[in-house]
Design an enzyme around this catalytic site. Structure first.
Site, PDB file in Angstrom:
ATOM      1  N   ASP A  89       0.847  -1.187   0.000  1.00 16.80           N
ATOM      2  CA  ASP A  89       0.000   0.000   0.000  1.00 16.80           C
ATOM      3  C   ASP A  89       0.885   1.240   0.000  1.00 16.80           C
ATOM      4  O   ASP A  89       2.077   1.174   0.270  1.00 16.80           O
ATOM      5  CB  ASP A  89      -1.006  -0.015   1.148  1.00 16.80           C
ATOM      6  N   ASP A 271      -8.103  -7.172   2.192  1.00 13.61           N
ATOM      7  CA  ASP A 271      -7.052  -7.301   3.202  1.00 13.61           C
ATOM      8  C   ASP A 271      -7.584  -6.748   4.503  1.00 13.61           C
ATOM      9  O   ASP A 271      -8.469  -5.888   4.503  1.00 13.61           O
ATOM     10  CB  ASP A 271      -5.791  -6.523   2.794  1.00 13.61           C
ATOM     11  N   CYS A 309     -12.159 -27.676  10.765  1.00 19.20           N
ATOM     12  CA  CYS A 309     -10.953 -27.068  10.186  1.00 19.20           C
ATOM     13  C   CYS A 309      -9.820 -28.082  10.112  1.00 19.20           C
ATOM     14  O   CYS A 309      -9.652 -28.914  11.007  1.00 19.20           O
ATOM     15  CB  CYS A 309     -10.530 -25.875  11.038  1.00 19.20           C
ATOM     16  N   CYS A 311      -6.545 -26.965   9.529  1.00 19.63           N
ATOM     17  CA  CYS A 311      -5.307 -26.180   9.572  1.00 19.63           C
ATOM     18  C   CYS A 311      -4.248 -26.934  10.382  1.00 19.63           C
ATOM     19  O   CYS A 311      -4.569 -27.894  11.100  1.00 19.63           O
ATOM     20  CB  CYS A 311      -5.566 -24.796  10.173  1.00 19.63           C
ATOM     21  N   CYS A 314      -5.332 -27.143  14.133  1.00 17.45           N
ATOM     22  CA  CYS A 314      -6.495 -27.993  14.420  1.00 17.45           C
ATOM     23  C   CYS A 314      -6.208 -29.469  14.180  1.00 17.45           C
ATOM     24  O   CYS A 314      -6.838 -30.333  14.797  1.00 17.45           O
ATOM     25  CB  CYS A 314      -7.689 -27.545  13.572  1.00 17.45           C
ATOM     26  N   HIS A 340      -4.212 -20.270  12.717  1.00 17.00           N
ATOM     27  CA  HIS A 340      -5.574 -20.770  12.518  1.00 17.00           C
ATOM     28  C   HIS A 340      -6.447 -19.729  11.820  1.00 17.00           C
ATOM     29  O   HIS A 340      -7.148 -20.052  10.853  1.00 17.00           O
ATOM     30  CB  HIS A 340      -6.204 -21.166  13.857  1.00 17.00           C
TER      31      HIS A 340
END
Length: 376
Positions: A89, A271, A309, A311, A314, A340
């Site tokens: 940015d 974002d 989940c 991930c 998890c 996560h």
């Protein structure tokens, strides 16, 4: 180059070609402000959680360690060892939110660094030079992020100046891209639509921006205090005038529900620092809603953070253990939580893309838009 693959009403499934690879859209960009995700995630971790685009901040990297140093080290990709697309940015939002004693003029903005107080000047050419030194794939135009609410006459004058700044950004980046020592000569410029919550100013500004035929366009200046409905109304007003063959980026947004509702209204890029920031405080996203892992009820809970989940956290750890890490103030707690939450966001975008391809996004929206923002 942006390619529209499929659409369901205003929701779009596409892909953007960048110098560092294809981006499948809609996409959530993982925010690494100073070249790192707050929560101790590395570039290798970003790969494991499905990150497509990493976002870093022009202002922060200019102040520390310095964009000149990063260019000497081979550019931001090499510096942080991330080989995927990067968006930087422009620094405008940070100047207007962090800097003290700022003074805005046609040339740019004079301000004091929030780190050491030193005097800095940044205008369109300076922002483009810094982003060229960083070598990101997408450079954002230098603009003024207008407070909401602001007087109409100020908003009109600010948008006119932001447009003039954009023309200067376009010319400057073209010059920097043509230099022999350019870090990333394929760097693209996205323009930013402003106008607070005045729909007619937003529309007029967007019409002018689209005439510049840039590689992409952003809607800026939202998620700064207006209501969700005001944000959605602004997106709907502007979207009609955004080029259909270019990506649309809603800056700084937002919750899972915000993202679903904005995809529904035609947005492609997102974002937000929120999933990482909230994670660091124990607020974790699940497919049933938001949990506070610090709550006593999770002390003896042998389930993963989210049973739905897969991930890295998890797959291996329990709610009980993650809660213990927070209570013991172990750094690992923040790392697990941010891992996560960002995995959840990246998976959310994947499921949105799949639902658009399968013509089932409206059902997905109906099921998850409110649920995912609900605290359990």
């Amino acid at each position: 180059m942006y390619k529209l693959i499929k659409a369901e009403n205003h929701a779009r499934r596409g892909e953007l070609t960048t110098p560092h690879g294809l981006v499948q859209t809609p996409v959530f960009m993982n925010v690494g402000t100073a070249g790192a995700i707050k929560g101790a995630l590395s570039a290798a971790d970003l790969k494991s959680i499905g990150c497509q685009v990493e976002l870093s901040n022009t202002y922060h990297l200019h102040v520390r360690p310095g964009d000149g140093l990063i260019k000497e080290m081979g550019g931001l990709h090499r510096f942080m060892t991330w080989d995927g697309p990067i968006l930087t940015d422009s620094g405008g939002f940070q100047i207007f939110s962090l800097a003290t004693l700022r003074k805005i003029s046609e040339e740019g903005v004079k301000f004091n660094s929030h780190v050491d107080g030193r005097h800095i000047f940044m205008g369109p050419e300076e922002s483009m030079r810094i982003q060229s030194n960083l070598g990101s794939d997408i450079a954002m135009a230098f603009d003024e992020c207008i407070k909401i609410p602001s007087p109409r006459d100020y908003v009109e004058k600010s948008c006119e100046r932001t447009y003039r700044w954009l023309v200067r950004c376009k010319n400057a980046l073209a010059e920097y891209n043509s230099m022999e020592d350019a870090v990333n000569p394929g760097q693209m410029l996205f323009g930013i639509n402003q106008g607070a919550t005045f729909s007619d100013i937003r529309i007029d500004h967007m019409k002018k921006l689209s005439e510049l035929e840039l590689p992409g366009y952003a809607i800026g200046g939202l998620a700064v205090g207006e209501t969700h409905q005001e944000m959605y109304d602004t997106i709907e007003a502007v979207e009609e005038y955004m080029p259909k063959d270019k990506p649309r980026y809603l800056m700084g947004v937002g919750t899972p529900g915000n993202i679903i509702e904005s995809v529904y209204r035609g947005v492609d890029f997102f974002d937000c620092v929120m999933p990482a920031r909230n994670g660091r405080h124990g607020h974790l996203f699940t497919w049933s809603g938001i949990i506070n892992i610090k709550n006593e009820k999770y002390a003896k809970d042998s389930q993963p953070i989210d049973p739905q989940c897969d991930c890295p956290v998890c797959r291996r750890y329990t709610r009980s253990y993650v809660r213990h890490l927070f209570k013991a103030e172990e750094m690992l707690a923040m790392r697990f939580a941010v891992t996560h939450n960002l995995y959840f966001y990246n998976k959310l975008m994947e499921r949105i893309r799949n639902s658009i391809e399968e013509n089932s996004f409206s059902e997905f929206r109906g099921k998850y838009s409110k649920m995912l923002d609900t605290r359990i």
